[in-house]
Design a protein around this motif. Sequence first.
Motif, PDB file in Angstrom:
ATOM      1  N   ASN A  61      -5.248  11.549   8.011  1.00 54.17           N
ATOM      2  CA  ASN A  61      -4.380  12.233   7.204  1.00 54.17           C
ATOM      3  C   ASN A  61      -2.980  11.427   7.333  1.00 54.17           C
ATOM      4  OD1 ASN A  61      -5.720  14.100   6.292  1.00 54.17           O
ATOM      5  ND2 ASN A  61      -5.437  15.476   8.018  1.00 54.17           N
ATOM      6  N   GLY A  62      -2.292  11.249   6.067  1.00 48.97           N
ATOM      7  CA  GLY A  62      -0.649  10.776   6.146  1.00 48.97           C
ATOM      8  C   GLY A  62       0.195  11.802   6.370  1.00 48.97           C
ATOM      9  N   GLU A  63       1.417  11.333   6.471  1.00 50.16           N
ATOM     10  CA  GLU A  63       2.350  12.465   6.827  1.00 50.16           C
ATOM     11  C   GLU A  63       2.864  13.263   5.509  1.00 50.16           C
ATOM     12  OE1 GLU A  63       5.816  10.248   8.277  1.00 50.16           O
ATOM     13  OE2 GLU A  63       4.794   9.555  10.054  1.00 50.16           O
ATOM     14  N   LYS A  64       2.613  12.814   4.263  1.00 47.39           N
ATOM     15  CA  LYS A  64       3.116  13.579   3.072  1.00 47.39           C
ATOM     16  C   LYS A  64       1.802  13.497   2.182  1.00 47.39           C
ATOM     17  CE  LYS A  64       7.993  11.795   3.407  1.00 47.39           C
ATOM     18  NZ  LYS A  64       8.947  11.195   2.834  1.00 47.39           N
ATOM     19  N   PRO A  65       1.811  14.375   1.328  1.00 47.49           N
ATOM     20  CA  PRO A  65       0.988  14.256   0.227  1.00 47.49           C
ATOM     21  C   PRO A  65       0.871  13.212  -0.507  1.00 47.49           C
ATOM     22  CG  PRO A  65       2.330  16.439   0.261  1.00 47.49           C
ATOM     23  CD  PRO A  65       2.955  15.597   1.059  1.00 47.49           C
ATOM     24  N   THR A 108     -17.004  -3.113   9.815  1.00 41.54           N
ATOM     25  CA  THR A 108     -15.818  -3.325   9.204  1.00 41.54           C
ATOM     26  C   THR A 108     -14.958  -2.031   8.925  1.00 41.54           C
ATOM     27  OG1 THR A 108     -16.769  -5.099   8.074  1.00 41.54           O
ATOM     28  CG2 THR A 108     -14.789  -4.025   6.716  1.00 41.54           C
ATOM     29  N   LEU A 109     -15.719  -0.895   8.674  1.00 39.32           N
ATOM     30  CA  LEU A 109     -14.951   0.306   8.352  1.00 39.32           C
ATOM     31  C   LEU A 109     -14.385   0.901   9.914  1.00 39.32           C
ATOM     32  CD1 LEU A 109     -16.713   2.984   6.129  1.00 39.32           C
ATOM     33  CD2 LEU A 109     -15.047   1.199   5.504  1.00 39.32           C
ATOM     34  N   ALA A 110     -15.168   0.549  10.925  1.00 35.76           N
ATOM     35  CA  ALA A 110     -14.857   0.830  12.159  1.00 35.76           C
ATOM     36  C   ALA A 110     -13.380   0.006  12.499  1.00 35.76           C
ATOM     37  CB  ALA A 110     -15.430   0.879  13.210  1.00 35.76           C
ATOM     38  N   GLY A 111     -13.228  -1.008  11.997  1.00 39.84           N
ATOM     39  CA  GLY A 111     -12.079  -1.836  12.177  1.00 39.84           C
ATOM     40  C   GLY A 111     -10.952  -1.368  11.467  1.00 39.84           C
ATOM     41  N   LEU A 112     -11.035  -0.823  10.501  1.00 38.72           N
ATOM     42  CA  LEU A 112      -9.995  -0.126   9.614  1.00 38.72           C
ATOM     43  C   LEU A 112      -9.558   1.109  10.331  1.00 38.72           C
ATOM     44  CD1 LEU A 112      -8.294   0.441   7.086  1.00 38.72           C
ATOM     45  CD2 LEU A 112     -10.498   1.615   5.815  1.00 38.72           C
ATOM     46  N   ALA A 113     -10.640   1.889  10.928  1.00 40.36           N
ATOM     47  CA  ALA A 113     -10.515   3.128  11.534  1.00 40.36           C
ATOM     48  C   ALA A 113      -9.368   2.657  13.165  1.00 40.36           C
ATOM     49  CB  ALA A 113     -11.629   3.698  12.226  1.00 40.36           C
ATOM     50  N   PHE A 114      -9.648   1.612  13.645  1.00 37.31           N
ATOM     51  CA  PHE A 114      -8.867   0.996  14.569  1.00 37.31           C
ATOM     52  C   PHE A 114      -7.300   0.773  14.368  1.00 37.31           C
ATOM     53  CE2 PHE A 114     -11.894  -1.024  17.766  1.00 37.31           C
ATOM     54  CZ  PHE A 114     -12.491   0.243  18.146  1.00 37.31           C
ATOM     55  N   ALA A 115      -7.160   0.263  12.933  1.00 35.30           N
ATOM     56  CA  ALA A 115      -5.931   0.007  12.444  1.00 35.30           C
ATOM     57  C   ALA A 115      -5.183   1.548  12.009  1.00 35.30           C
ATOM     58  CB  ALA A 115      -6.005  -0.717  11.246  1.00 35.30           C
ATOM     59  N   ARG A 120      -1.030   5.656  10.783  1.00 33.16           N
ATOM     60  CA  ARG A 120      -1.434   6.522   9.578  1.00 33.16           C
ATOM     61  C   ARG A 120      -0.700   5.953   8.290  1.00 33.16           C
ATOM     62  NH1 ARG A 120      -4.701   8.318  13.380  1.00 33.16           N
ATOM     63  NH2 ARG A 120      -5.449  10.361  13.508  1.00 33.16           N
ATOM     64  N   PRO A 121      -1.376   6.360   7.277  1.00 35.52           N
ATOM     65  CA  PRO A 121      -0.647   6.155   5.992  1.00 35.52           C
ATOM     66  C   PRO A 121       0.431   6.984   5.824  1.00 35.52           C
ATOM     67  CG  PRO A 121      -2.935   7.539   5.947  1.00 35.52           C
ATOM     68  CD  PRO A 121      -2.914   7.085   7.181  1.00 35.52           C
ATOM     69  N   ALA A 122       1.395   6.572   5.196  1.00 35.50           N
ATOM     70  CA  ALA A 122       2.673   7.476   5.161  1.00 35.50           C
ATOM     71  C   ALA A 122       2.395   8.573   3.946  1.00 35.50           C
ATOM     72  CB  ALA A 122       3.612   6.374   4.232  1.00 35.50           C
ATOM     73  N   ILE A 376      -5.340  -2.434   1.117  1.00 37.44           N
ATOM     74  CA  ILE A 376      -5.589  -1.394  -0.151  1.00 37.44           C
ATOM     75  C   ILE A 376      -4.731  -0.253   0.307  1.00 37.44           C
ATOM     76  CG2 ILE A 376      -7.197  -0.318  -1.343  1.00 37.44           C
ATOM     77  CD1 ILE A 376      -9.081  -2.938  -1.246  1.00 37.44           C
ATOM     78  N   ALA A 377      -5.357   0.065   1.325  1.00 37.01           N
ATOM     79  CA  ALA A 377      -4.776   1.563   1.662  1.00 37.01           C
ATOM     80  C   ALA A 377      -3.265   1.541   1.972  1.00 37.01           C
ATOM     81  CB  ALA A 377      -5.321   2.067   3.043  1.00 37.01           C
ATOM     82  N   ASP A 378      -2.668   0.371   2.354  1.00 37.65           N
ATOM     83  CA  ASP A 378      -1.306   0.359   2.316  1.00 37.65           C
ATOM     84  C   ASP A 378      -0.547   0.249   0.980  1.00 37.65           C
ATOM     85  OD1 ASP A 378      -1.346   0.320   5.052  1.00 37.65           O
ATOM     86  OD2 ASP A 378      -0.972  -1.818   5.698  1.00 37.65           O
ATOM     87  N   ASP A 379      -1.202  -0.439  -0.013  1.00 40.03           N
ATOM     88  CA  ASP A 379      -0.660  -0.681  -1.267  1.00 40.03           C
ATOM     89  C   ASP A 379      -0.683   0.767  -1.964  1.00 40.03           C
ATOM     90  OD1 ASP A 379      -0.286  -3.264  -0.748  1.00 40.03           O
ATOM     91  OD2 ASP A 379      -1.957  -3.981  -2.021  1.00 40.03           O
ATOM     92  N   LEU A 380      -1.668   1.361  -1.688  1.00 42.29           N
ATOM     93  CA  LEU A 380      -1.890   2.765  -2.446  1.00 42.29           C
ATOM     94  C   LEU A 380      -0.877   3.938  -1.832  1.00 42.29           C
ATOM     95  CD1 LEU A 380      -5.429   2.550  -3.466  1.00 42.29           C
ATOM     96  CD2 LEU A 380      -3.518   2.614  -5.141  1.00 42.29           C
ATOM     97  N   LEU A 381      -0.791   3.892  -0.270  1.00 47.47           N
ATOM     98  CA  LEU A 381      -0.489   5.158   0.417  1.00 47.47           C
ATOM     99  C   LEU A 381       0.841   4.649   1.256  1.00 47.47           C
ATOM    100  CD1 LEU A 381      -3.795   6.469   1.679  1.00 47.47           C
ATOM    101  CD2 LEU A 381      -2.654   6.946  -0.487  1.00 47.47           C
ATOM    102  N   GLY A 382       1.143   3.598   1.399  1.00 42.69           N
ATOM    103  CA  GLY A 382       2.619   3.164   1.989  1.00 42.69           C
ATOM    104  C   GLY A 382       2.102   2.982   3.408  1.00 42.69           C
TER     105      GLY A 382
END
Length: 382
Positions: A61-65, A108-115, A120-122, A376-382
């Motif tokens: 989960n991110g910090e904001k909706p 690869t997904l687990a690597g994303l989980a480590f990041a 967390r996404p903004a 991709i996650a950063d570009d969409l969610l910050g």
Amino acid sequence: MTLAARDLEALSLWRRHLHAMPEVSGEEHGTAAEVVRFLAQTSPDEIVTGLGGTGVAAVFNGEKPGPTVMFRAELDGLPIAELSHDLPYRSRIDGKGHMCGHDGHMATLAGLAFALAERRPATGRVILLFQPAEETGAGAADVLADEAFKRLAPDYTFSLHNMPGIPFGLSWIKPGAANCASCGLKIRLTGKTAHASMPETGVSPAKAIASLIPALTDLRRGTIQGGDLVLATVTHVALGEPAFGIAPGEAELWVTLRTVNDDQMAALQERAEALGRGAAAEGGLAVTFSYHEAFRHCMNDAKAVDIIRRALDGEGLPHVEGETLRASEDFGRFADVSTSAMFFLGAGENHPALHNPTYDFPDQLIPIGARIFKRIADDLLG
């Protein structure tokens, strides 16, 4: 995003552990449990299990909706015996192997989980879906039908597939049809057995089967490039009993039907069934048809493709517009509920092909795929 050396080593070792314990479609209970165990160290906000049978979803989960962005990998291996006898982590399960690289997709997904554990996404949330039964075409449909999935409700869904034959690290991405539609058709012909000394007293399907094989194969027309490829591939034939004293009374033919899109599939099915009915009528036989392992075509949304391209550019990774692949992929079903796209990540021009008994996923692709997903996650969610 740069994964720490210790994380890369852990991901590689885990991928090899998965490689050694493949489970085929619908049987991925041990693999799912291993995913839950391994992801626990990344402290997701929620882990959902049993999706569509054995599927697992980890939620960050991110910090904001904000939007929900989902990334998908597959749990299942294949009923193919591995022939890489000198590989220290070769499959320990007789007749089964990770010959499509789903072990690497999970890593690869687990690597994303480590990041995501580090940051967390903004906004919004990220979901990592480990989907069962991709190889049979049943997994995505079962996940989507699961009530537990409905509250996950992704706005965007992305996936990658490693692709031998493409230069290492080069991505293929295009809007529109990414993978062909396909389905398995079983044609069963029934006549009457007889003593092998008096075959004229029975009704044999031998001539009908012999005529159907070339007739179905001759349905092929069109090209991938023209968007009108039609392909029928006979994969199995059974005639009578394995006995010298019985003239056959039954036969079964399996054929895989393949088209670029779903609209073309119905017409191909109709033509194949017409051939079966014609051969049966000529031979005085009864005929039945059944369909199996149906894959819809995988359609990439143009907006999702642009998001992937921006992520690749942001990471300085090469990409070109690819072509529609003949192989099928059930990821296309996620287009029903989200803006979605899949891209293909080159495993090397001379790497063993997918479903080859000597195939092994290149560990060096894990951090590349994880970087793309994180961007991709950063570009969409910050």
